[in-house]
Design a protein around this motif. Structure first.
Motif, PDB file in Angstrom:
ATOM      1  N   VAL A 163     -41.878 -30.731  54.588  1.00 27.75           N
ATOM      2  CA  VAL A 163     -42.539 -30.036  55.474  1.00 27.75           C
ATOM      3  C   VAL A 163     -42.693 -28.592  55.133  1.00 27.75           C
ATOM      4  CG1 VAL A 163     -42.257 -28.586  58.011  1.00 27.75           C
ATOM      5  CG2 VAL A 163     -41.769 -31.188  57.754  1.00 27.75           C
ATOM      6  N   ALA A 164     -41.741 -27.945  54.250  1.00 26.36           N
ATOM      7  CA  ALA A 164     -41.978 -26.484  53.613  1.00 26.36           C
ATOM      8  C   ALA A 164     -43.180 -26.696  52.892  1.00 26.36           C
ATOM      9  CB  ALA A 164     -40.726 -26.496  52.830  1.00 26.36           C
ATOM     10  N   VAL A 165     -43.364 -27.698  52.010  1.00 29.16           N
ATOM     11  CA  VAL A 165     -44.370 -27.604  50.941  1.00 29.16           C
ATOM     12  C   VAL A 165     -45.653 -28.009  51.740  1.00 29.16           C
ATOM     13  CG1 VAL A 165     -45.355 -28.766  49.172  1.00 29.16           C
ATOM     14  CG2 VAL A 165     -43.123 -28.431  49.165  1.00 29.16           C
ATOM     15  N   THR A 166     -45.734 -28.672  52.722  1.00 26.86           N
ATOM     16  CA  THR A 166     -46.895 -29.142  53.459  1.00 26.86           C
ATOM     17  C   THR A 166     -47.524 -27.738  54.323  1.00 26.86           C
ATOM     18  OG1 THR A 166     -46.003 -31.468  53.702  1.00 26.86           O
ATOM     19  CG2 THR A 166     -47.900 -30.630  55.106  1.00 26.86           C
ATOM     20  N   PHE A 167     -46.751 -27.162  54.817  1.00 28.43           N
ATOM     21  CA  PHE A 167     -46.890 -25.908  55.773  1.00 28.43           C
ATOM     22  C   PHE A 167     -46.978 -24.775  54.994  1.00 28.43           C
ATOM     23  CE2 PHE A 167     -45.309 -28.315  59.031  1.00 28.43           C
ATOM     24  CZ  PHE A 167     -46.234 -28.175  60.185  1.00 28.43           C
ATOM     25  N   PHE A 168     -46.249 -24.330  53.767  1.00 30.93           N
ATOM     26  CA  PHE A 168     -46.149 -23.132  53.019  1.00 30.93           C
ATOM     27  C   PHE A 168     -46.883 -23.084  51.697  1.00 30.93           C
ATOM     28  CE2 PHE A 168     -42.525 -22.727  56.028  1.00 30.93           C
ATOM     29  CZ  PHE A 168     -43.127 -22.079  56.846  1.00 30.93           C
ATOM     30  N   SER A 169     -47.071 -24.286  51.021  1.00 33.13           N
ATOM     31  CA  SER A 169     -47.588 -24.340  49.914  1.00 33.13           C
ATOM     32  C   SER A 169     -48.432 -25.691  49.571  1.00 33.13           C
ATOM     33  CB  SER A 169     -46.521 -24.221  48.653  1.00 33.13           C
ATOM     34  OG  SER A 169     -47.076 -23.984  47.356  1.00 33.13           O
TER      35      SER A 169
ATOM     36  N   LEU B 186     -37.239 -31.446  55.395  1.00 35.71           N
ATOM     37  CA  LEU B 186     -37.017 -30.158  55.431  1.00 35.71           C
ATOM     38  C   LEU B 186     -38.126 -29.863  54.237  1.00 35.71           C
ATOM     39  CD1 LEU B 186     -33.608 -28.861  56.296  1.00 35.71           C
ATOM     40  CD2 LEU B 186     -35.718 -28.443  57.422  1.00 35.71           C
ATOM     41  N   ALA B 187     -37.796 -30.382  53.033  1.00 34.66           N
ATOM     42  CA  ALA B 187     -38.644 -30.098  51.758  1.00 34.66           C
ATOM     43  C   ALA B 187     -40.100 -30.445  51.864  1.00 34.66           C
ATOM     44  CB  ALA B 187     -37.876 -30.693  50.583  1.00 34.66           C
TER      45      ALA B 187
ATOM     46  N   ASN C 100     -49.708 -34.288  49.952  1.00 33.35           N
ATOM     47  CA  ASN C 100     -48.263 -33.923  49.340  1.00 33.35           C
ATOM     48  C   ASN C 100     -47.395 -35.306  49.670  1.00 33.35           C
ATOM     49  OD1 ASN C 100     -48.226 -31.052  48.586  1.00 33.35           O
ATOM     50  ND2 ASN C 100     -49.225 -30.972  50.515  1.00 33.35           N
TER      51      ASN C 100
END
Length: 431
Positions: free
Chosen positions: A260-266, A257-258, A101
């Motif tokens: 980490v959000a993509v890496t962890f949740f999608s 923040l963006a 990502n």
């Protein structure tokens, strides 16, 4: 960027004085990002994306080094080594998803950085070299990203390599030998994987070196600004630290923040599901597409469907495939000539009303349309939309921009950056 009001580095501690006399690295850092580097006081958040691209590159280098410790560059073991990283290596899933990502986020911030430069005229004198080095960085990124996409040796990796390297075979005489030299054979195989792995590991460090040149070239004329007006006095600038280190820090926080959000949740949102299937040279995927950041250029390639030749004779002068390849590479190479295609003396799009309309309602929609058509099958109406969007893309740079720069009636520029910020003349604000 040397101004008479710029602060000079003066180490106070004896140890720092000793170091600075023999290796002036502290002075170099201070002059690059500290109080010794005055920056226009009116930079907006679009100027954050240069720093963000550097952070994204460092994420790629660090995670890439760790992945290389566990990756096995073999057609029999590459796919399994990726699965081993995901399942057995401590934290391997996070490192792999961060690297995967991170490439997409790297391209996102670089694309915004490029379009910011296009709108605010950052390619104009005296910053032509900054722009040219930026285009070189972009080309190196594209080559690095393509080679990295091949390494998992999944279905889309293999067939993406097969299709994209097949473009070279359209070049007369030298095309097919060039393709065989790049692949190390007639089709993607063990030699291809070895070459792509070594180059994918090496090129990020080449990008890092080019970025250092890019920043060095930027520090000679100094940063541009949203007005396009040159710095004229001390009141037009502020020290990079703490003003823009704080601003960049805020932008970096939002970016992370963006990310980490993509890496962890999608984590697979920006990938392709076929790449979780081992490569099979005997089974062609129903729809071969590259990574999303290549889609506009892939759409330009697919936009050419008819050979160019002499009517009613059957004589083909330029095959459609060759025209597509030339257009695809030309769409990037013409950016090298942009400083000389746009001859307007005004830099910023804020003061160029006609240019702004063509940019916002012409260029950006055409690029978005090309990106959408790039991921769709080569059928109607997507081919026709690609042809229209590609025609406008080239017309914008080769026809519209030179004409607009000559006939456009620009808005009055502020006398100084200070006047644009405070609404007061430079002398009054300075007093």
């Amino acid at each position: 960027m040397s101004f008479p009001w710029a602060n000079e580095y003066k180490p106070q501690h004896p140890v720092m004085q000793w170091v600075d006399e023999r290796l002036p690295l502290p002075r170099f850092v201070y002059n690059a990002i500290g109080g010794g580097y005055p920056v226009p006081r009116n930079l907006n958040y679009f100027w954050n994306f240069g720093v963000l691209s550097g952070v994204a590159l460092m994420i790629q280098i660090i995670t890439g080094i760790i992945l290389a410790m566990h990756y096995y560059a073999s057609i029999d073991g590459a796919f399994n080594s990726v699965e081993h990283i995901m399942r057995d290596v401590n934290g391997g899933w996070f490192i792999r998803y961060a690297h995967m990502n991170g490439a997409s986020f790297f391209f996102i911030v670089v694309y915004i950085h490029i379009f910011r430069g296009l709108f605010y005229g950052s390619y104009k004198a005296p910053r032509e070299m900054v722009w040219l080095l930026g285009v070189v960085i972009f080309l190196l990124m594209m080559a690095t990203g393509f080679m990295g996409y091949v390494l998992p040796w999944g279905q889309m990796s293999y067939w993406g390599a097969q299709v994209i390297t097949g473009f070279f075979s359209a070049i007369p005489v030298v095309g097919e030998p060039l393709r065989q030299w790049l692949l190390g054979g007639y089709a993607p195989d063990q030699a291809t994987l070895n070459r792509f792995f070594s180059l994918h590991y090496l090129l990020p460090f080449v990008i890092l070196g080019t970025i250092i040149l890019h920043v060095w070239a930027l520090h000679i004329p100094g940063s541009s600004n949203p007005t396009g007006v040159s710095v004229k006095a001390e009141s037009d600038t502020v020290p990079f630290h703490p003003y823009y280190t704080a601003k960049d820090g805020f932008g970096l926080g939002l970016f992370l923040l963006a990310f980490v959000a993509v890496t962890f949740f999608s984590p697979n949102m920006l990938g392709h599901p076929d790449n979780y299937i081992p490569a099979n040279p005997l089974s062609t995927p129903a729809h071969i597409v590259p990574e999303w950041y290549y889609l506009p250029f892939y759409a330009i390639l697919k936009a050419f469907t008819v050979d160019f030749g002499i009517p009613f004779t059957g004589i083909v002068i330029i095959p459609a495939k060759l025209m597509g390849v030339l257009a695809m590479f030309g769409s990037i190479l013409l950016l090298f000539f942009l400083p000389w295609l746009d001859t307007s003396p005004v830099r910023s799009g804020h003061y160029r009303p006609l240019f702004r309309k063509f940019f916002l309602f012409g260029l950006i929609p055409s690029v978005l349309a090309l990106g959408y058509c790039g991921m769709m099958p080569a059928e109607q109406p997507y081919v026709m939309i690609s042809q229209i969007a590609a025609a406008y893309y080239f017309a914008h740079f080769l026809i519209i921009l030179p004409i607009v720069s000559r006939i456009e009636k620009t808005l009055p520029l502020p006398n100084s950056i200070t006047e644009a910020v405070t609404g007061k003349p430079l002398e009054t604000a300075a007093a």
